[in-house]
Design a protein around this motif. Structure first.
Motif, PDB file in Angstrom:
ATOM      1  N   THR A  98     -39.457  -1.165   6.326  1.00  0.00           N
ATOM      2  CA  THR A  98     -38.575  -1.499   5.214  1.00  0.00           C
ATOM      3  C   THR A  98     -39.368  -1.687   3.930  1.00  0.00           C
ATOM      4  N   ALA A  99     -40.652  -2.059   4.061  1.00  0.00           N
ATOM      5  CA  ALA A  99     -41.535  -2.299   2.919  1.00  0.00           C
ATOM      6  C   ALA A  99     -42.978  -2.136   3.405  1.00  0.00           C
ATOM      7  N   PHE A 100     -43.909  -2.129   2.445  1.00  0.00           N
ATOM      8  CA  PHE A 100     -45.324  -1.912   2.751  1.00  0.00           C
ATOM      9  C   PHE A 100     -46.183  -2.970   2.080  1.00  0.00           C
ATOM     10  N   VAL A 101     -47.168  -3.469   2.824  1.00  0.00           N
ATOM     11  CA  VAL A 101     -48.162  -4.391   2.278  1.00  0.00           C
ATOM     12  C   VAL A 101     -49.533  -3.816   2.596  1.00  0.00           C
ATOM     13  N   THR A 102     -50.416  -3.853   1.601  1.00  0.00           N
ATOM     14  CA  THR A 102     -51.783  -3.395   1.800  1.00  0.00           C
ATOM     15  C   THR A 102     -52.738  -4.571   1.681  1.00  0.00           C
ATOM     16  N   CYS A 129     -43.654  -1.608  -2.344  1.00  0.00           N
ATOM     17  CA  CYS A 129     -45.051  -1.503  -1.939  1.00  0.00           C
ATOM     18  C   CYS A 129     -45.846  -2.616  -2.612  1.00  0.00           C
ATOM     19  N   GLY A 130     -46.607  -3.378  -1.822  1.00  0.00           N
ATOM     20  CA  GLY A 130     -47.363  -4.481  -2.385  1.00  0.00           C
ATOM     21  C   GLY A 130     -48.805  -4.508  -1.949  1.00  0.00           C
ATOM     22  N   LEU A 131     -49.637  -5.073  -2.817  1.00  0.00           N
ATOM     23  CA  LEU A 131     -51.047  -5.295  -2.523  1.00  0.00           C
ATOM     24  C   LEU A 131     -51.269  -6.789  -2.376  1.00  0.00           C
ATOM     25  N   LEU A 132     -51.866  -7.203  -1.274  1.00  0.00           N
ATOM     26  CA  LEU A 132     -52.281  -8.585  -1.120  1.00  0.00           C
ATOM     27  C   LEU A 132     -53.719  -8.647  -1.641  1.00  0.00           C
ATOM     28  N   ASN A 133     -53.853  -9.111  -2.863  1.00  0.00           N
ATOM     29  CA  ASN A 133     -55.130  -9.053  -3.582  1.00  0.00           C
ATOM     30  C   ASN A 133     -56.024 -10.236  -3.201  1.00  0.00           C
ATOM     31  N   VAL A 162     -46.060  -0.936  -7.936  1.00  0.00           N
ATOM     32  CA  VAL A 162     -47.088  -1.714  -7.241  1.00  0.00           C
ATOM     33  C   VAL A 162     -46.884  -3.196  -7.535  1.00  0.00           C
ATOM     34  N   VAL A 163     -46.499  -3.927  -6.494  1.00  0.00           N
ATOM     35  CA  VAL A 163     -46.371  -5.380  -6.590  1.00  0.00           C
ATOM     36  C   VAL A 163     -47.692  -5.948  -6.106  1.00  0.00           C
ATOM     37  N   GLN A 164     -48.266  -6.877  -6.854  1.00  0.00           N
ATOM     38  CA  GLN A 164     -49.518  -7.484  -6.386  1.00  0.00           C
ATOM     39  C   GLN A 164     -49.414  -8.983  -6.457  1.00  0.00           C
ATOM     40  N   GLU A 165     -50.018  -9.603  -5.455  1.00  0.00           N
ATOM     41  CA  GLU A 165     -49.967 -11.051  -5.337  1.00  0.00           C
ATOM     42  C   GLU A 165     -51.197 -11.488  -4.561  1.00  0.00           C
ATOM     43  N   THR A 166     -51.590 -12.739  -4.731  1.00  0.00           N
ATOM     44  CA  THR A 166     -52.727 -13.286  -3.994  1.00  0.00           C
ATOM     45  C   THR A 166     -52.295 -14.125  -2.804  1.00  0.00           C
ATOM     46  N   ASP A 167     -51.019 -14.460  -2.744  1.00  0.00           N
ATOM     47  CA  ASP A 167     -50.485 -15.307  -1.676  1.00  0.00           C
ATOM     48  C   ASP A 167     -49.515 -14.493  -0.810  1.00  0.00           C
ATOM     49  N   PRO A 168     -49.724 -14.480   0.520  1.00  0.00           N
ATOM     50  CA  PRO A 168     -48.857 -13.679   1.387  1.00  0.00           C
ATOM     51  C   PRO A 168     -47.369 -14.031   1.258  1.00  0.00           C
ATOM     52  N   ALA A 169     -47.031 -15.304   1.217  1.00  0.00           N
ATOM     53  CA  ALA A 169     -45.623 -15.704   1.151  1.00  0.00           C
ATOM     54  C   ALA A 169     -44.970 -15.231  -0.145  1.00  0.00           C
ATOM     55  N   VAL A 172     -44.456 -11.379   0.056  1.00  0.00           N
ATOM     56  CA  VAL A 172     -43.319 -11.021   0.909  1.00  0.00           C
ATOM     57  C   VAL A 172     -42.010 -11.314   0.177  1.00  0.00           C
ATOM     58  N   GLU A 173     -41.930 -12.452  -0.494  1.00  0.00           N
ATOM     59  CA  GLU A 173     -40.710 -12.785  -1.251  1.00  0.00           C
ATOM     60  C   GLU A 173     -40.430 -11.742  -2.331  1.00  0.00           C
ATOM     61  N   GLN A 174     -41.458 -11.337  -3.052  1.00  0.00           N
ATOM     62  CA  GLN A 174     -41.264 -10.323  -4.094  1.00  0.00           C
ATOM     63  C   GLN A 174     -40.790  -9.000  -3.497  1.00  0.00           C
ATOM     64  N   LEU A 175     -41.376  -8.609  -2.384  1.00  0.00           N
ATOM     65  CA  LEU A 175     -40.979  -7.346  -1.750  1.00  0.00           C
ATOM     66  C   LEU A 175     -39.537  -7.423  -1.265  1.00  0.00           C
ATOM     67  N   LEU A 176     -39.171  -8.527  -0.633  1.00  0.00           N
ATOM     68  CA  LEU A 176     -37.805  -8.675  -0.142  1.00  0.00           C
ATOM     69  C   LEU A 176     -36.807  -8.651  -1.305  1.00  0.00           C
ATOM     70  N   GLY A 177     -37.201  -9.196  -2.449  1.00  0.00           N
ATOM     71  CA  GLY A 177     -36.349  -9.184  -3.627  1.00  0.00           C
ATOM     72  C   GLY A 177     -36.153  -7.805  -4.225  1.00  0.00           C
ATOM     73  N   ARG A 178     -37.011  -6.862  -3.854  1.00  0.00           N
ATOM     74  CA  ARG A 178     -36.914  -5.500  -4.375  1.00  0.00           C
ATOM     75  C   ARG A 178     -36.229  -4.526  -3.421  1.00  0.00           C
ATOM     76  N   LEU A 179     -35.788  -4.992  -2.282  1.00  0.00           N
ATOM     77  CA  LEU A 179     -35.193  -4.085  -1.296  1.00  0.00           C
ATOM     78  C   LEU A 179     -33.920  -3.448  -1.827  1.00  0.00           C
ATOM     79  N   VAL A 180     -33.825  -2.143  -1.625  1.00  0.00           N
ATOM     80  CA  VAL A 180     -32.619  -1.381  -1.954  1.00  0.00           C
ATOM     81  C   VAL A 180     -32.352  -0.437  -0.807  1.00  0.00           C
ATOM     82  N   SER A 181     -31.199   0.177  -0.809  1.00  0.00           N
ATOM     83  CA  SER A 181     -30.910   1.172   0.221  1.00  0.00           C
ATOM     84  C   SER A 181     -31.878   2.333   0.074  1.00  0.00           C
ATOM     85  N   ASP A 182     -32.417   2.749   1.193  1.00  0.00           N
ATOM     86  CA  ASP A 182     -33.377   3.845   1.193  1.00  0.00           C
ATOM     87  C   ASP A 182     -32.663   5.177   1.259  1.00  0.00           C
TER      88      ASP A 182
END
Length: 186
Positions: A98-102, A129-133, A162-169, A172-182
């Motif tokens: 449903t989403a991607f984290v790197t 798509c997100g980067l855990l920086n 590209v969503v980037q964050e230093t905190d996993p939680a 994940v919240e940012q990615l879930l907030g961006r979900l749309v129908s694929d």
């Protein structure tokens, strides 16, 4: 719902990398979000999978036959899909997610991440798509993306993929907030 995690089959030199992988894996399981990843039992791949499993999560590994021995395919997963090629691996991981984290990693991690971003840019999928920086690992990549935008090779709306964050939680919240129908894949 499943989040695909791209990460290294090596642990890296900083303990923060493995800690972030474990934190992400256990967070996904606690939130009831399944994990899709490269199927390995070593490095950051093993850390994220082990943490998700220990927290009671569902974990699907996808690994090409040629890498089963080299990346030490994880024997304790909820499901292990063995595919023929790296191309099939990426397509399968994308279809299952449903989403991607790197997380930090090398060439393979960068390849997988860039392919998912390219597919999003082309409208093949609309999955965030997100980067855990971790420890600034992706700072040079983020600087490159800013430069690519400034030099006219990347549009602002595509850079914003590209969503980037230093905190996993928070990531994940940012990615879930961006979900749309694929949309269906062409």
């Amino acid at each position: 719902m499943r989040i695909c995690v791209f990460c290294g089959s090596n642990p890296g030199v900083r303990p923060e990398y493995a800690r972030a992988a474990r934190d992400l894996g256990s967070l996904l399981a606690r939130r009831g979000i399944g994990l899709v990843y490269g199927g390995g039992a070593v490095g950051l791949m093993g850390a994220v999978a082990d943490a998700a499993l220990e927290a009671g999560g569902a974990v699907v590994g996808v690994i090409p036959q040629t890498l089963v021995a080299r990346e030490l395919a994880h024997p304790g997963l909820t499901e292990l899909r063995i595919v023929r090629t790296m191309h099939e691996r990426k397509a399968t991981m994308a279809d299952l997610s449903t989403a991607f984290v790197t997380l930090p990693g090398g060439f393979g991690t960068l390849d997988e991440t860039c392919e998912m971003l390219s597919w999003a840019q082309l409208g093949i999928h609309a999955k965030p798509c997100g980067l855990l920086n971790v420890a600034g690992y992706f700072d040079p990549l983020l600087a490159f993306l800013e430069r690519a935008e400034k030099e006219g090779f990347l549009h602002a709306e595509h850079r914003a993929l590209v969503v980037q964050e230093t905190d996993p939680a928070r990531l994940v919240e940012q990615l879930l907030g961006r979900l749309v129908s694929d949309p269906p894949r062409p």
